[in-house]
Design an enzyme around this catalytic site. Structure first.
Site, PDB file in Angstrom:
ATOM      1  N   GLY A 312       0.813  -1.208   0.000  1.00 38.05           N
ATOM      2  CA  GLY A 312       0.000   0.000   0.000  1.00 38.05           C
ATOM      3  C   GLY A 312       0.848   1.259   0.000  1.00 38.05           C
ATOM      4  N   SER A 313       0.389   2.262   0.727  1.00 39.75           N
ATOM      5  CA  SER A 313       1.011   3.591   0.650  1.00 39.75           C
ATOM      6  C   SER A 313       2.412   3.651   1.237  1.00 39.75           C
ATOM      7  CB  SER A 313       0.111   4.616   1.348  1.00 39.75           C
ATOM      8  OG  SER A 313      -1.113   4.742   0.661  1.00 39.75           O
ATOM      9  N   THR A 314       2.813   2.664   2.013  1.00 45.63           N
ATOM     10  CA  THR A 314       4.192   2.674   2.530  1.00 45.63           C
ATOM     11  C   THR A 314       5.211   2.562   1.399  1.00 45.63           C
ATOM     12  OG1 THR A 314       4.057   0.282   2.914  1.00 45.63           O
ATOM     13  CG2 THR A 314       3.602   1.729   4.800  1.00 45.63           C
ATOM     14  N   PHE A 315       4.755   2.171   0.207  1.00 43.79           N
ATOM     15  CA  PHE A 315       5.656   2.030  -0.934  1.00 43.79           C
ATOM     16  C   PHE A 315       5.793   3.338  -1.720  1.00 43.79           C
ATOM     17  CE2 PHE A 315       7.058   0.295  -5.084  1.00 43.79           C
ATOM     18  CZ  PHE A 315       8.078  -0.540  -4.642  1.00 43.79           C
ATOM     19  N   ALA A 598      -6.624   7.664   2.261  1.00 36.68           N
ATOM     20  CA  ALA A 598      -5.750   6.951   1.330  1.00 36.68           C
ATOM     21  C   ALA A 598      -4.568   6.352   2.035  1.00 36.68           C
ATOM     22  CB  ALA A 598      -5.256   7.897   0.231  1.00 36.68           C
TER      23      ALA A 598
END
Length: 599
Positions: A312-315, A598
């Site tokens: 998810g958004s950690t990428f 998000a």
């Protein structure tokens, strides 16, 4: 009946008598007796020679083997496994002598009840339960498998007939479930089955060779034949990078959060970004390696390296770093960020409705803006960079059963815009939590890809290094300049954006939230199953550590910023106390932006 001589004449009868007399005279003569004796001696000698030939030649090798089996014994001395210790020398695994207690009721001179009454206080067991075991048979009943030496000595002092103590070695894990993910366990045959006990089986097992010893008739060894030092063993121990103090602090933090939010499981990783040394690798639920047989087998694996998930958004910071490295954007570049877009018929939401800088897109975790950021890269270049970072591969950690990530083929990725679009915000591919830690370390350490590891090496009791594992050379993937501009964006996530729950008074904290849907097994995503995560680089002004918390499927919903970020904050508090990290700034870190869904 007539005599046989009735038809003989007197002359023939006299001739017969004369012949018999001659034979008797010769048989009684000295020459005959001498010949007979010599004949018997020669016959005996011939028999002896034949027997010696049969024994010495025909059966020689067989008989020599039988003789040696009685005269010589081969002993392979038991060598306990090497100890496992943490970076501070605290013992995580060791061998200790224990005893199995067997009962032979047919040999009891006291009643079963009397024997049970004497054993009960020593073994801390009700006498009734012991009597019940005694009634299971007449001999060979195992009462206990692993009695410590003190208890066995007290049983010996009772001098009760019918009790037998058999010594053996047992692997002991003093910290129980705290280090189970890393250390693992051995089975009843002393063979590693999980963790380092499995992956480092050859290192932990001390070498031993069979010794040939002569023994006396009663089977006892001849002391003068025992080689000097044949029971000597090295004092080497396997030292880890693990900090048990931090591990013990992290475990209850993780357990409490997983329980509070009703999640399936959770993990926390703390790694030195410059060396790749793992200070902490904790999971919940865990198991007690001393009693591994009481837990479900799925708990034996270290799921931070065996289970894949979509980050998810950690990428997102990794994708931004790729674009900055290729000079297609800068931190202050404005990117079109509408509320929603459609790509190949698939709707993507999570935009601001206007234009935002790259920094603001990262801080507020806008999905649409990230799609447009990766669109600045040529598909072939973007794919090549992801492969260069090791996507679809393993990190090479020194723990067993690491799973490689899953990533699209070059043809599919280059030709499908929707695949590139979902990759922009960390979906459509999968990796392990350990891989995400490795990738974020490149931002913390100036752009180098390091190998996460938990083994320092073999050290003797005086702290001298005997063996160190060889690690792959660190590989420069981003320039230090690129890494340097990403850090303020990630710090903004904590001060202004989706990660405010990770703020730590007096310290600069960089981080990124992540909330990813889980695949439903039918080619789509679940509407209710999420993986929440938060990755941090700490301290942000002088980066040293990467900290990741992943909480799988919180039952009550939530996001990375509300579920995982608070866990990381508590871990950072423990880390600063244990490592004596001085504050970077004074006062409370402040920020005003609210969390975006998000993230």
């Amino acid at each position: 009946m007539s005599s046989p001589y009735s038809f003989q004449t007197p002359r023939s009868r006299n001739r017969l008598y004369a012949k018999h007399s001659k034979l008797l005279s010769w048989a009684n003569s000295p020459n005959f007796r001498a010949a007979l004796v010599w004949g018997l001696l020669i016959a005996a000698i011939c028999c002896l020679v034949i027997n010696l030939f049969y024994v010495q030649i025909v059966q020689g090798s067989l008989l020599r083997g039988i003789a040696q089996s009685h005269q010589v014994t081969q002993i392979r001395p038991f060598m306990p496994r090497r100890n496992i210790v943490d970076r501070g020398g605290n013992i995580l695994a060791l061998d200790r002598p224990v005893f199995s207690l067997f009962a032979h009721p047919k040999l009891f001179k006291l009643s079963k009840e009397e024997v049970a009454e004497k054993l009960s206080p020593i073994m801390d067991r009700p006498a009734d339960s012991l009597v019940k075991q005694f009634n299971e048979g007449e001999t060979g009943i195992r009462i206990e498998y692993s009695l410590i030496e003190d208890i066995s000595n007290r049983i010996i002092d009772l001098r009760l007939d019918g009790l037998e103590l058999i010594p053996h070695q047992q692997r002991l894990y003093p910290h129980k479930e705290v280090a189970a993910d890393i250390v693992g366990f051995v089975d009843g045959e002393h063979i590693g089955q999980a963790g380092l006990e499995l992956s480092q089986q050859n290192i932990l097992t001390r070498p031993s060779q069979e010794i040939r010893l002569r023994q006396m008739g009663d089977g006892s060894l001849m002391p003068d034949q025992i080689p000097t030092g044949f029971l000597n063993q090295d004092d080497l121990q396997l030292r880890l990078t693990l900090d048990t103090r931090l591990q013990r602090a992290v475990q209850p933090i993780l357990q409490k959060q997983v329980t509070n939010v009703g999640a399936k499981k959770g993990t926390v990783i703390v790694m030195d970004a410059y060396t790749g040394e793992l200070l902490t690798l904790a999971s919940y639920p865990s198991y007690d390696p001393n009693q591994y047989y009481k837990s479900k087998p799925e708990r034996y694996k270290t799921w931070a390296i065996t289970d894949l998930y979509e980050p998810g958004s950690t990428f997102k910071p990794i994708n931004v770093a790729i674009a900055i490295e290729n000079k297609t954007i800068k931190p202050d570049t404005y990117i079109n960020n509408p509320s929603a877009i459609s790509i190949d018929g698939w709707p993507i939401t999570g935009g601001s409705g206007g234009s935002e800088t790259v920094t603001d897109i990262v801080i507020n975790s806008y999905n649409v803006g990230m799609v447009h950021i990766v669109d600045t890269l040529k598909p072939e270049v973007y794919y090549a960079w992801l492969r260069r970072l090791g996507m679809g591969g393993v990190v090479g950690v020194d723990l067993p059963s690491e799973s490689p990530g899953q990533f699209k083929s070059r043809k599919q990725f280059v030709e499908s815009r929707i695949d590139r679009a979902v990759t922009a915000f960390g979906q459509g591919f999968s990796l392990t939590p350990m891989k995400l830690v490795q990738l974020n370390a490149t931002i913390a350490n100036g752009g180098k890809l390091v190998t996460p590891h938990v083994i320092q090496g073999l050290f003797d009791s005086k702290g001298r290094l005997y063996w160190r594992p060889s690690l792959p050379a660190q590989r420069q993937v981003f320039s230090p300049a690129t890494a340097k501009v990403i850090l303020p964006m990630m710090e903004g996530v904590v001060t202004q954006g989706t990660g405010k729950a990770a703020q730590l008074p007096g310290y600069h904290v960089a981080g990124k939230t992540g909330t990813s849907q889980k695949a439903n097994g039918f080619g789509g995503y679940s509407e209710s199953a999420y993986v929440t995560s938060f990755v941090s680089i700490f301290p942000a002004d002088k980066p040293r550590y990467v900290v990741l918390a992943v909480i799988d499927e919180p039952a009550g919903g939530g996001y990375g910023g509300t579920i995982a970020a608070p866990v990381v904050k508590q871990v950072l508090q423990a880390l600063t106390a244990l490592e004596n990290i001085p504050p970077s700034i004074s006062g409370q870190v402040s920020g005003s932006a609210s969390e975006s869904k998000a993230g």
